[in-house]
Motif scaffolding. Structure first.
Motif, PDB file in Angstrom:
ATOM      1  N   ILE A 130     -31.112  32.906  14.517  1.00  0.00           N
ATOM      2  CA  ILE A 130     -30.684  31.377  14.421  1.00  0.00           C
ATOM      3  C   ILE A 130     -29.081  31.434  14.199  1.00  0.00           C
ATOM      4  O   ILE A 130     -28.293  30.762  14.774  1.00  0.00           O
ATOM      5  N   ASP A 131     -28.805  32.049  12.887  1.00  0.00           N
ATOM      6  CA  ASP A 131     -27.419  32.093  12.616  1.00  0.00           C
ATOM      7  C   ASP A 131     -26.499  32.549  13.542  1.00  0.00           C
ATOM      8  O   ASP A 131     -25.316  32.275  13.657  1.00  0.00           O
ATOM      9  N   ILE A 159     -28.071  23.839  10.499  1.00  0.00           N
ATOM     10  CA  ILE A 159     -29.101  24.771  10.187  1.00  0.00           C
ATOM     11  C   ILE A 159     -29.465  24.657   8.827  1.00  0.00           C
ATOM     12  O   ILE A 159     -28.704  24.652   7.836  1.00  0.00           O
ATOM     13  N   HIS A 172     -37.353  26.955   8.921  1.00  0.00           N
ATOM     14  CA  HIS A 172     -36.011  26.766   9.436  1.00  0.00           C
ATOM     15  C   HIS A 172     -36.114  25.521  10.301  1.00  0.00           C
ATOM     16  O   HIS A 172     -37.016  24.909  10.842  1.00  0.00           O
ATOM     17  N   LEU A 185     -33.545  23.230  12.912  1.00  0.00           N
ATOM     18  CA  LEU A 185     -32.344  23.399  13.690  1.00  0.00           C
ATOM     19  C   LEU A 185     -32.133  22.019  14.274  1.00  0.00           C
ATOM     20  O   LEU A 185     -32.984  21.553  15.264  1.00  0.00           O
TER      21      LEU A 185
END
Length: 349
Positions: free
Chosen positions: A53-54, A65, A82, A84
């Motif tokens: 994701i990062d 995020i 998480h 987003l």
């Protein structure tokens, strides 16, 4: 942009390790060790998903995020791995799972995990994440966190995805039997989001464009939501039945004896009086000949040790008499007693 990183679980691991040092049963030890393995597996799964994701969205100001968000509302808890969020207020709620041997999904929607010998039933991560989304919606609505335009609150769209470790296997049923599109590999998230956007019709696309917010508004919304995070406080002693009175050292950690307790008392340098550490005391005792049997601090150890003056004893007449000295009968020279004993006896003829 990353608003919040994952919380560290090091404190939980240390507490569980402390309980392993207590007087516990074999069953308690098994449960505690299994808990430690679950924490380790969960952390690895979250870190793996967080990496992907990062890597894609961290430097993009159009995305916010939030990792490891724990929300509480009316006694209910949502542990979201998480979040987003983009400027269209699309909120992707992501649940990370680290199934070492992979998972199998039946046509009825039952999730099975392989434990190395057989498949065992597990909780559906899709339904679990749906509950997280439901509580998240309530928290956002109750707090009035969504931005407004012309006095009208702008709606958010919530999307449910379950991220599986890239090296895990997923056995799926036919799409007509059960829709498993929400279960994806962690490294395929960007592609899945792209497919969802491509599948949107013209009307939905225009509707999403009409509610776009600025990057500053997105960041404010995400940071306000992240401030609602409530870290979990788990009493592992109560969870595994390790009472306070049981938190005593085990047989491997026997209590310090009386002699050992004396060793822990403060010891000072015999030369300057400075307090000396136990390891220095041990070094001095192992090198008695070098330090003359004294306990010296490290500074005094470097200084040359002066030899003590030998005590001079003056012989008196009494002492001389007791020493057994005599004199030669012919010349008068002093003779030791043992010499006298060796002289042969003269025999008069």
């Amino acid at each position: 942009m990353v608003i919040k990183k994952c919380d560290s679980r090091e404190g939980d691991v240390q507490e569980l390790q402390r309980l392993l040092g207590c007087q516990i049963s074999t069953k308690q030890r098994f449960l505690i060790e299994r808990e430690m393995k679950c924490i380790g597996s969960g952390v690895r799964g979250e870190e793996s998903s967080a990496y992907y994701i990062d890597f894609r969205y961290r430097d993009n100001e159009n995305w916010a995020i939030i990792h490891d968000l724990r929300l509480e509302l009316n006694g209910f808890v949502a542990q979201i791995d998480h979040l987003l969020i983009n400027r269209f207020l699309d909120v992707y709620v992501l649940e990370s799972k680290n199934y070492y041997y992979g998972i199998k999904i039946s046509p009825e929607g039952e999730f099975l995990a392989w434990n190395g010998r057989s498949f065992v039933g597990i909780e559906s991560p899709i339904e679990q994440n749906k509950r997280h989304i439901h509580l998240l919606e309530k928290v956002i609505a109750q707090r009035g966190l969504l931005p407004a335009r012309l006095g009208i609150t702008m709606p958010a769209a919530y999307h449910n995805y379950v991220l599986i470790a890239p090296n895990s296997r997923i056995d799926r049923p036919a799409p007509a039997q059960y829709d498993t599109s929400a279960v994806i590999k962690a490294d395929a998230l960007v592609e899945a989001i792209g497919k969802r956007v491509d599948a949107m019709g013209v009307i939905n696309t225009l509707a999403s464009a009409a509610k776009i917010v600025s990057a500053e508004t997105l960041e404010t919304f995400a940071r306000t939501l992240a401030r609602l995070h409530r870290p979990a406080k788990i009493d592992y002693g109560a969870k595994f039945g390790v009472a306070v009175q049981d938190s005593t050292p085990s047989a491997k950690e026997a209590p310090i004896s009386t002699e050992a307790a004396k060793e822990t008392k403060k010891v000072t340098c015999e030369a300057c009086g400075v307090e000396v550490e136990s390891k220095v005391v041990y070094f001095c005792r192992m090198n008695k000949a070098k330090f003359g049997g004294k306990i010296l601090c490290q500074t005094c150890q470097r200084q040359p040790i002066q030899a003590e003056k030998a005590e001079v004893i003056e012989l008196t007449e009494t002492a001389e008499a007791e020493s057994g000295h005599g004199s030669c009968e012919k010349c008068g020279t002093p003779v030791d007693k043992k010499v006298i004993r060796k002289l042969p006896l003269e025999i008069d003829t």
